[in-house]
Design an enzyme around this catalytic site. Structure first.
Site, PDB file in Angstrom:
ATOM      1  CG  HIS A 250      -2.128   0.829   1.148  1.00  0.00           C
ATOM      2  ND1 HIS A 250      -2.547   1.892   1.910  1.00  0.00           N
ATOM      3  CD2 HIS A 250      -3.187   0.820   0.121  1.00  0.00           C
ATOM      4  CE1 HIS A 250      -3.729   2.116   1.492  1.00  0.00           C
ATOM      5  NE2 HIS A 250      -4.103   1.692   0.508  1.00  0.00           N
ATOM      6  CG  HIS A 487      -7.409   7.535  -1.417  1.00  0.00           C
ATOM      7  ND1 HIS A 487      -6.206   7.473  -1.714  1.00  0.00           N
ATOM      8  CD2 HIS A 487      -7.915   6.284  -1.410  1.00  0.00           C
ATOM      9  CE1 HIS A 487      -5.650   5.992  -1.642  1.00  0.00           C
ATOM     10  NE2 HIS A 487      -6.933   5.431  -1.632  1.00  0.00           N
TER      11      HIS A 487
END
Length: 581
Positions: A250, A487
């Protein structure tokens, strides 16, 4: 499952499906996952058979998971299978011309981002969008950096909100490639999701599409490797397949090398494709220019006051990849003394205190050493507990049946640390969570599609409804960003009058055990599943007592610290519900 229950399942579910290159999911009918990455790694015969039924699919009531779980999984898997079978991308391979000077004129959007919960389609497309801005229209990126020194925090531009295009710290991806930063020699992009076609078009907008590019990515889109092998001779790549199906690659990290052998580091929250850079709120930290060390310098020379250089080297070495050797060498020979932030990262494995590699330990250690809070000297004085902790994320993991299981016993223990109270047990500090509600998403620029970057599972939320007492709406009216979903992920501690910060963490890590680290065990160890990266801002390293985020009569700093969402926070109403996929 009993034998009578099995007989009620579709026949194909009780037989081995056609030979698959993927291993069958170990959870079988009990699988509850909604992460596209999981479906790319594991085969699901039961779901495959449901897909064959077409629109007449019937979900038996006697399956171990609720019916809605299978429907949600089908909504993810079906488009993925269709995409794999499609010849569209292969046809594009025959006609695509990355060397053409003609800009893309198509209005067709690239595939909608659904992060780890929504529909994923092939990301290699001839009609993939170019970024909304190919030039630094409001001045060069170097000028923007000078205006935003010393913090160097930037936010993505939101074309639907024209006001954001005017902000001095609002940028596009092509700004990172601005020639004002220096003649680019080569670059490294480490990320989760990469639309290679879109990314190369960003480089092409700066006439840099033939420069050497190395990518390490965590989500393997159909035909992406074939595309790179055929059309990207300048690209070195590695797909970082996770051994742990519950982990995720990630990290969002960019490293840029210039002709004079200087470097620049970018730590971001954005994936590398169109929607992440145009639809959603993202945060980035851009380093100062890191010059090359004098000859005969040691690799330990040129260290940042925060140890950033050693931490970055340690992170890159966790991959054990040959294609990173030249980048490790670049970093060893660079001077990091101008960097004032601390690097925080997670890499899969078990970690103990005083070691980087686990967000829980690293954040707790940094705050215990360097975070100063006012002491409570009287009944009327502030005191540490009057400074509230805010966690803002775009996804939430499973935390257990109560706040005591992980949220307060492990995460809060880390975030509530300060010099006078290192790693406190049972901290009474106030913890607030900023996460968009259904109302937030529905009122977003793209309606329900605005929630594509918010992959919080409804099944998980139903098991931890207690968490909603901590939740607050996404409100960013002050920055004209309320209707663009976040986000970005950030964690901070704010003063009672909401004008100062004791610390600020910008990171890729969502609010989950996989990202931050599992419960701290008796031996002090904590296991982490995912790769994550962030930067910690501590006033001490900026020669400040606190970061100031609002004007006040007591203002001491020349520059306010960039802060995206509104304070005070807006609590959920009784009828509000967090956005779930």
């Amino acid at each position: 499952m009993s034998s009578s229950q099995k007989r009620k399942l579709p026949d194909a579910a009780n037989k081995q499906s056609k030979k698959s290159k993927k291993e069958e999911c170990p959870h079988k009918e009990r699988c509850y996952r909604k992460n596209p990455h999981h479906f790319k790694e594991f085969d699901h015969p039961l779901l495959n058979n449901f897909i064959k039924m077409g629109d007449s699919v019937v979900i038996p009531e006697n399956l171990p998971q609720p019916r809605q779980v299978y429907l949600d999984q089908l909504a993810i898997l079906k488009p993925m299978l269709m995409s794999e079978r499609s010849d569209t991308i292969k046809e594009n391979f025959k006609t695509i011309d990355l060397t053409s000077d003609a800009p893309s004129t198509s209005n067709e959007a690239s595939s909608s981002y659904q992060s780890s919960a929504g529909t994923n389609k092939a990301k290699v497309s001839k009609k993939s969008k170019v970024d909304n801005t190919a030039r630094c229209e409001k001045g060069t990126m170097l000028e923007k950096l000078e205006k935003n020194t010393p913090y160097n925090i930037f936010f993505t531009q939101i074309p639907k909100s024209p006001e954001t295009l005017k902000e001095s710290n609002s940028i596009t991806f092509t700004d990172l490639l601005c020639p004002s930063l220096g003649p680019l020699k080569s670059s490294l992009q480490i990320n989760f999701m990469i639309d290679i076609d879109w990314l190369l078009k960003q480089y092409k907008a700066r006439d840099l599409h033939q420069k050497p590019l190395t990518i390490i990515y965590g989500d393997d889109w159909p035909d992406m490797i074939e595309f790179m092998d055929k059309f990207c001779p300048n690209v070195k790549y590695h797909f970082n397949k996770m051994k742990d199906p519950f982990g995720c690659h990630h990290t969002k990290l960019g490293i840029y090398a210039y002709d004079d052998e200087s470097l620049r580091i970018v730590v971001s929250t954005a994936n590398l494709y169109y929607e992440d850079w145009n639809h959603f709120n993202q945060g980035l930290w851009v380093s100062p220019r890191l010059t090359k060390l004098p000859p005969n310098s040691s690799s330990k020379d040129g260290e940042s006051p925060t140890g950033f250089k050693a931490d970055l080297l340690n992170y890159l070495r966790t991959y054990k990849l040959g294609i990173l050797k030249e980048w490790i060498s670049y970093i060893e020979n660079a001077d990091f003394q101008e960097i004032k932030v601390a690097l925080v990262y997670s890499a899969p494995g078990k970690y103990y205190p005083k070691r980087n590699g686990n967000h829980l330990h690293r954040v707790g250690d940094l705050l215990s050493q360097h975070c100063h809070l006012p002491a409570k000297t009287s009944a009327q004085s502030e005191g540490p507990l009057s400074w509230g902790i805010i966690a803002q994320a775009s996804s939430i993991g499973s935390m257990g049946k109560s706040a005591a299981e992980w949220l307060r016993s492990s995460l809060l223990r880390s975030l509530a640390s300060h010099k006078a109270s290192p790693l406190p047990n049972n901290s009474q500090a106030t913890l607030s969570l900023v996460y968009p509600s259904v109302k937030n998403v529905v009122s977003g620029y793209f309606g329900l599609d605005s929630g594509g970057c918010l992959p919080y599972s409804k099944a998980t939320n139903e098991k931890q409804r207690w968490l909603q007492t901590y939740m607050h709406q996404w409100m960013a009216n002050g920055k004209n960003r309320t209707r663009a979903m976040p986000h970005i992920k950030s964690y901070c501690r704010v003063s009672p009058n909401l004008t100062k910060l004791a610390f600020f963490l910008l990171t890729s890590a969502n609010l989950s055990k996989s990202a931050w680290g599992n419960n701290i065990q008796k031996d002090g160890g904590s296991y982490v599943r995912s790769y994550e990266m962030g930067v910690m801002f501590l006033p001490k390293f900026f020669d400040e007592e606190y970061f100031e985020i609002e004007n006040s009569t007591e203002r001491k700093n020349d520059m306010l610290f960039p802060f995206m969402y509104d304070l005070p926070l807006t609590s959920y109403n009784k009828d509000d519900y967090p956005w779930c996929n």
